[in-house]
Enzyme design. Structure first.
Site, PDB file in Angstrom:
ATOM      1  N   HIS A   1       0.840  -1.205   0.000  1.00 14.75           N
ATOM      2  CA  HIS A   1       0.000   0.000   0.000  1.00 14.75           C
ATOM      3  C   HIS A   1       0.875   1.255   0.000  1.00 14.75           C
ATOM      4  O   HIS A   1       0.583   2.221  -0.703  1.00 14.75           O
ATOM      5  CB  HIS A   1      -0.879   0.045   1.267  1.00 14.75           C
ATOM      6  CG  HIS A   1      -1.886  -1.054   1.381  1.00 14.75           C
ATOM      7  ND1 HIS A   1      -2.005  -1.840   2.499  1.00 14.75           N
ATOM      8  CD2 HIS A   1      -2.846  -1.486   0.517  1.00 14.75           C
ATOM      9  CE1 HIS A   1      -2.986  -2.710   2.334  1.00 14.75           C
ATOM     10  NE2 HIS A   1      -3.509  -2.529   1.134  1.00 14.75           N
TER      11      HIS A   1
ATOM     12  N   LYS B   1     -15.485  -8.542   4.952  1.00 16.68           N
ATOM     13  CA  LYS B   1     -14.319  -8.944   5.735  1.00 16.68           C
ATOM     14  C   LYS B   1     -14.531  -8.697   7.225  1.00 16.68           C
ATOM     15  O   LYS B   1     -15.207  -7.744   7.599  1.00 16.68           O
ATOM     16  CB  LYS B   1     -13.093  -8.130   5.289  1.00 16.68           C
ATOM     17  CG  LYS B   1     -12.707  -8.390   3.851  1.00 16.68           C
ATOM     18  CD  LYS B   1     -11.570  -7.493   3.412  1.00 16.68           C
ATOM     19  CE  LYS B   1     -11.219  -7.787   1.956  1.00 16.68           C
ATOM     20  NZ  LYS B   1     -10.203  -6.857   1.451  1.00 16.68           N
TER      21      LYS B   1
ATOM     22  N   ARG C   1      -2.026  -5.502  -8.510  1.00 15.47           N
ATOM     23  CA  ARG C   1      -0.892  -6.352  -8.146  1.00 15.47           C
ATOM     24  C   ARG C   1      -0.591  -7.385  -9.209  1.00 15.47           C
ATOM     25  O   ARG C   1       0.561  -7.656  -9.518  1.00 15.47           O
ATOM     26  CB  ARG C   1      -1.174  -7.066  -6.823  1.00 15.47           C
ATOM     27  CG  ARG C   1      -1.158  -6.150  -5.628  1.00 15.47           C
ATOM     28  CD  ARG C   1      -1.775  -6.801  -4.438  1.00 15.47           C
ATOM     29  NE  ARG C   1      -3.150  -7.197  -4.735  1.00 15.47           N
ATOM     30  CZ  ARG C   1      -3.927  -7.900  -3.951  1.00 15.47           C
ATOM     31  NH1 ARG C   1      -3.459  -8.321  -2.814  1.00 15.47           N
ATOM     32  NH2 ARG C   1      -5.157  -8.197  -4.301  1.00 15.47           N
TER      33      ARG C   1
ATOM     34  N   SER D   1      -3.180  -7.902   2.905  1.00 16.85           N
ATOM     35  CA  SER D   1      -3.220  -7.710   4.363  1.00 16.85           C
ATOM     36  C   SER D   1      -3.537  -9.026   5.069  1.00 16.85           C
ATOM     37  O   SER D   1      -2.964  -9.351   6.107  1.00 16.85           O
ATOM     38  CB  SER D   1      -4.269  -6.655   4.718  1.00 16.85           C
ATOM     39  OG  SER D   1      -3.897  -5.420   4.162  1.00 16.85           O
TER      40      SER D   1
HETATM   41  N1  COA Z   1      -0.169  -3.923  -1.897  1.00 18.37           N
HETATM   42  C1  COA Z   1      -0.465  -4.846  -0.984  1.00 18.37           C
HETATM   43  N2  COA Z   1      -1.699  -5.310  -0.785  1.00 18.37           N
HETATM   44  C2  COA Z   1      -2.659  -4.796  -1.545  1.00 18.37           C
HETATM   45  C3  COA Z   1      -2.421  -3.829  -2.526  1.00 18.37           C
HETATM   46  C4  COA Z   1      -1.103  -3.385  -2.675  1.00 18.37           C
HETATM   47  N3  COA Z   1      -0.773  -2.471  -3.568  1.00 18.37           N
HETATM   48  N4  COA Z   1      -3.579  -3.530  -3.135  1.00 18.37           N
HETATM   49  C5  COA Z   1      -4.520  -4.280  -2.550  1.00 18.37           C
HETATM   50  N5  COA Z   1      -3.945  -5.034  -1.591  1.00 18.37           N
HETATM   51  C6  COA Z   1      -4.615  -6.013  -0.745  1.00 18.37           C
HETATM   52  C7  COA Z   1      -5.511  -5.404   0.272  1.00 18.37           C
HETATM   53  O1  COA Z   1      -4.830  -5.203   1.509  1.00 18.37           O
HETATM   54  C8  COA Z   1      -6.569  -6.455   0.412  1.00 18.37           C
HETATM   55  O2  COA Z   1      -6.105  -7.461   1.271  1.00 18.37           O
HETATM   56  P1  COA Z   1      -7.152  -8.342   2.118  1.00 18.37           P
HETATM   57  O3  COA Z   1      -8.156  -8.879   1.114  1.00 18.37           O
HETATM   58  O4  COA Z   1      -6.332  -9.373   2.711  1.00 18.37           O
HETATM   59  O5  COA Z   1      -7.766  -7.357   3.089  1.00 18.37           O
HETATM   60  C9  COA Z   1      -6.678  -7.077  -0.973  1.00 18.37           C
HETATM   61  O6  COA Z   1      -5.453  -6.765  -1.581  1.00 18.37           O
HETATM   62  C10 COA Z   1      -7.791  -6.539  -1.799  1.00 18.37           C
HETATM   63  O7  COA Z   1      -7.652  -5.131  -1.853  1.00 18.37           O
HETATM   64  P2  COA Z   1      -8.864  -4.222  -2.232  1.00 18.37           P
HETATM   65  O8  COA Z   1      -9.541  -4.732  -3.413  1.00 18.37           O
HETATM   66  O9  COA Z   1      -8.372  -2.808  -2.255  1.00 18.37           O
HETATM   67  O10 COA Z   1      -9.865  -4.480  -1.043  1.00 18.37           O
HETATM   68  P3  COA Z   1     -10.163  -3.576   0.138  1.00 18.37           P
HETATM   69  O11 COA Z   1     -11.081  -4.298   1.051  1.00 18.37           O
HETATM   70  O12 COA Z   1      -8.898  -3.076   0.738  1.00 18.37           O
HETATM   71  O13 COA Z   1     -10.934  -2.320  -0.544  1.00 18.37           O
HETATM   72  C11 COA Z   1     -12.964  -1.282  -1.283  1.00 18.37           C
HETATM   73  C12 COA Z   1     -12.072  -2.503  -1.376  1.00 18.37           C
HETATM   74  C13 COA Z   1     -13.266  -0.975   0.182  1.00 18.37           C
HETATM   75  C14 COA Z   1     -12.264  -0.068  -1.882  1.00 18.37           C
HETATM   76  C15 COA Z   1     -14.264  -1.579  -2.053  1.00 18.37           C
HETATM   77  O14 COA Z   1     -14.822  -2.749  -1.514  1.00 18.37           O
HETATM   78  C16 COA Z   1     -15.259  -0.442  -1.941  1.00 18.37           C
HETATM   79  O15 COA Z   1     -15.200   0.519  -2.681  1.00 18.37           O
HETATM   80  N6  COA Z   1     -16.203  -0.557  -0.977  1.00 18.37           N
HETATM   81  C17 COA Z   1     -17.212   0.490  -0.746  1.00 18.37           C
HETATM   82  C18 COA Z   1     -18.599   0.014  -1.113  1.00 18.37           C
HETATM   83  C19 COA Z   1     -18.862   0.265  -2.573  1.00 18.37           C
HETATM   84  O16 COA Z   1     -18.817   1.383  -3.058  1.00 18.37           O
HETATM   85  N7  COA Z   1     -19.171  -0.813  -3.285  1.00 18.37           N
HETATM   86  C20 COA Z   1     -19.414  -0.749  -4.707  1.00 18.37           C
HETATM   87  C21 COA Z   1     -18.122  -0.807  -5.484  1.00 18.37           C
HETATM   88  S1  COA Z   1     -18.405  -0.646  -7.195  1.00 18.37           S
END
Ligand code: COA
Length: 164
Positions: free
Chosen positions: A18, A42, A91, A130
């Site tokens: 991140h 989650k 990624r 994460s």
């Molecule tokens: N380096 C390391 N890890 C990374 C990364 C990076 N560059 N990018 C992503 N990751 C990891 C994250 O830590 C996460 O790990 P985890 O699944 O073990 O927690 C995983 O990859 C997935 O990341 P991401 O897709 O960003 O999931 P998230 O839960 O962190 O975020 C939201 C997703 C919250 C942004 C998305 O669900 C959202 O917008 N929610 C709001 C509700 C909404 O609007 N919904 C409609 C969407 S169209």
């Protein structure tokens, strides 16, 4: 014109992957807001406040970064706070399908001129998430170099691991 970007995620906890995205996005945009968001899919290990505090510690070298938390639809937060850009990290190819779906759905919901911009995660961190970091740490594996040293100390403390 000031360009304001949002980088949202669960950050449970923030990792060096991140931070790679955060450091690079902070160079590209005038203001970068990091949004900690409860992902209903989650079960978090760290509270929202703990996650925000960890990000604050890990980004204290950046002067144009703010840390917030919000709930609900990302597009609503983006529209009501006048963001220009939503930053996402990619990624691996496996992220692409999920990300394109989300970006295209968000594009329908965003105000005009809001763009989702993708940054390719550095190869050094493209395998981490994460959840994986938490699992390896919980089972006693070495995660040094994958999270900042201060975050590792906080994780050790939370798990009751005494530092040598
Ligand atoms: N380096 C390391 N890890 C990374 C990364 C990076 N560059 N990018 C992503 N990751 C990891 C994250 O830590 C996460 O790990 P985890 O699944 O073990 O927690 C995983 O990859 C997935 O990341 P991401 O897709 O960003 O999931 P998230 O839960 O962190 O975020 C939201 C997703 C919250 C942004 C998305 O669900 C959202 O917008 N929610 C709001 C509700 C909404 O609007 N919904 C409609 C969407 S169209």
């Amino acid at each position: 014109m000031i360009i304001k970007a949002l980088y949202a995620g669960s950050f449970d906890p923030v990792t060096n992957g991140h931070l790679d995205i955060i450091n690079r996005a902070a160079k590209q945009y005038d203001r970068l807001v990091i949004g900690v968001i409860a992902n209903p899919a989650k079960t978090p290990f760290f509270s929202i406040e703990e996650r925000k505090e960890m990000i604050k510690i890990a980004t204290c070298h950046l002067t144009n970064v703010d840390i917030v938390s919000f709930q609900g639809l990302l597009a609503d937060y983006v529209n009501s706070n006048n963001f220009d850009v939503v930053v996402r990290g990619l990624r691996a190819i496996t992220d692409f399908e999920y990300e394109i779906q989300m970006a295209q759905m968000n594009a329908r919901l965003f105000n005009d001129n809001v763009e989702t911009i993708f940054l390719m995660t550095s190869p050094s961190y493209s395998f981490i998430s994460s959840n994986l970091i938490r699992e390896v740490h919980q089972l006693g594996g070495d995660i040094s170099g994958l999270v900042p040293g201060k975050i590792l100390m906080i994780m050790n403390h939370k798990r009751g691991i005494v530092s040598e």
